[in-house]
Design a protein around this motif. Structure first.
Motif, mmCIF file in Angstrom:
data_model
loop_
_atom_site.group_PDB
_atom_site.id
_atom_site.type_symbol
_atom_site.label_atom_id
_atom_site.label_comp_id
_atom_site.label_asym_id
_atom_site.label_seq_id
_atom_site.Cartn_x
_atom_site.Cartn_y
_atom_site.Cartn_z
ATOM 1 N N GLN A 1 0.730 -1.073 -0.020
ATOM 2 C CA GLN A 1 0.029 0.003 -0.080
ATOM 3 C C GLN A 1 0.829 1.365 0.103
ATOM 4 O O GLN A 1 0.183 2.441 0.015
ATOM 5 C CB GLN A 1 -1.174 0.091 1.052
ATOM 6 N N LYS A 2 2.077 1.030 -0.279
ATOM 7 C CA LYS A 2 3.124 2.534 -0.069
ATOM 8 C C LYS A 2 3.984 2.275 -1.386
ATOM 9 O O LYS A 2 4.507 1.259 -1.414
ATOM 10 C CB LYS A 2 3.706 2.758 1.142
ATOM 11 N N VAL A 3 4.302 3.443 -1.844
ATOM 12 C CA VAL A 3 5.248 3.678 -2.871
ATOM 13 C C VAL A 3 5.981 4.946 -2.808
ATOM 14 O O VAL A 3 5.358 6.010 -2.298
ATOM 15 C CB VAL A 3 4.664 3.491 -4.467
ATOM 16 N N VAL A 4 7.371 4.915 -3.245
ATOM 17 C CA VAL A 4 8.253 6.146 -3.438
ATOM 18 C C VAL A 4 8.022 6.732 -4.995
ATOM 19 O O VAL A 4 8.387 5.962 -5.830
ATOM 20 C CB VAL A 4 9.648 5.909 -2.720
ATOM 21 N N ILE A 5 7.751 7.857 -4.825
ATOM 22 C CA ILE A 5 7.524 8.470 -6.329
ATOM 23 C C ILE A 5 8.372 9.865 -6.169
ATOM 24 O O ILE A 5 8.181 10.676 -5.253
ATOM 25 C CB ILE A 5 6.098 8.670 -6.380
ATOM 26 N N SER A 6 8.806 9.947 -7.491
ATOM 27 C CA SER A 6 9.698 11.353 -7.636
ATOM 28 C C SER A 6 8.563 12.529 -7.733
ATOM 29 O O SER A 6 7.456 12.440 -8.247
ATOM 30 C CB SER A 6 10.365 11.358 -8.935
ATOM 31 N N TYR A 7 8.999 13.593 -7.334
ATOM 32 C CA TYR A 7 8.005 14.745 -7.273
ATOM 33 C C TYR A 7 7.729 15.184 -8.734
ATOM 34 O O TYR A 7 6.722 15.432 -9.079
ATOM 35 C CB TYR A 7 8.837 16.000 -6.652
ATOM 36 N N SER A 8 8.478 14.912 -9.587
ATOM 37 C CA SER A 8 8.453 15.222 -11.039
ATOM 38 C C SER A 8 7.385 14.335 -11.717
ATOM 39 O O SER A 8 6.751 14.648 -12.902
ATOM 40 C CB SER A 8 9.783 15.087 -11.862
ATOM 41 N N LYS A 9 6.956 13.246 -11.097
ATOM 42 C CA LYS A 9 5.961 12.323 -11.559
ATOM 43 C C LYS A 9 4.737 12.453 -10.714
ATOM 44 O O LYS A 9 3.906 11.405 -11.024
ATOM 45 C CB LYS A 9 6.612 10.997 -11.520
ATOM 46 N N MET A 10 4.586 13.258 -10.126
ATOM 47 C CA MET A 10 3.184 13.551 -9.327
ATOM 48 C C MET A 10 2.530 14.679 -10.015
ATOM 49 O O MET A 10 3.252 15.693 -10.235
ATOM 50 C CB MET A 10 3.580 13.557 -7.671
ATOM 51 N N LYS A 11 1.011 14.778 -9.471
ATOM 52 C CA LYS A 11 0.392 15.918 -9.992
ATOM 53 C C LYS A 11 -0.525 15.967 -8.728
ATOM 54 O O LYS A 11 -1.106 15.277 -8.158
ATOM 55 C CB LYS A 11 -0.376 15.723 -11.404
ATOM 56 N N LEU A 12 -0.982 17.418 -8.353
ATOM 57 C CA LEU A 12 -1.746 17.552 -7.277
ATOM 58 C C LEU A 12 -3.208 17.292 -7.737
ATOM 59 O O LEU A 12 -3.403 17.643 -8.820
ATOM 60 C CB LEU A 12 -1.559 19.114 -6.932
ATOM 61 N N LEU A 13 -3.934 16.790 -7.212
ATOM 62 C CA LEU A 13 -5.421 16.701 -6.985
ATOM 63 C C LEU A 13 -6.328 17.665 -6.450
ATOM 64 O O LEU A 13 -5.715 17.989 -5.430
ATOM 65 C CB LEU A 13 -5.884 15.352 -6.991
ATOM 66 N N ASN A 14 -7.380 18.058 -6.725
ATOM 67 C CA ASN A 14 -8.290 19.254 -6.070
ATOM 68 C C ASN A 14 -8.974 18.624 -5.280
ATOM 69 O O ASN A 14 -9.481 17.504 -5.244
ATOM 70 C CB ASN A 14 -9.025 19.825 -7.093
#
Length: 83
Positions: free
Chosen positions: A70-83
């Motif tokens: 249930q957990k993963v490490v993701i680079s900030y460059s590969k994430m997008k904010l959701l509203n």
């Protein structure tokens, strides 16, 4: 006992988040791609160049989420904010 508390405080390292990570504070809802699949989750902890993400409940039964506990490490460059 006080000596142990001081020692523990000294062992904690302060993580300086890079500029890309500034919008992704803890408890932020994000979307990301992992192994060419789209997922959503909540930022649990910020790291220098990435964050630990908890998968949303809708993905908790997926093979990927189960394999990663249930957990993963993701680079900030590969994430997008959701509203």
């Amino acid at each position: 006992m006080l000596g142990n508390e001081k020692r523990n405080d000294q062992n904690k390292q302060i993580i300086e988040v890079n500029e890309l990570g500034e919008p992704f504070i803890e408890r932020t809802h994000v979307s990301f791609i992992f192994n060419r699949q789209h997922f959503k989750g909540i930022v649990e902890k910020q790291l220098k160049n990435s964050a630990i993400i908890d998968f949303d409940d809708e993905y908790s039964g997926s093979e990927t989420a189960l394999d990663l506990k249930q957990k993963v490490v993701i680079s900030y460059s590969k994430m997008k904010l959701l509203n």
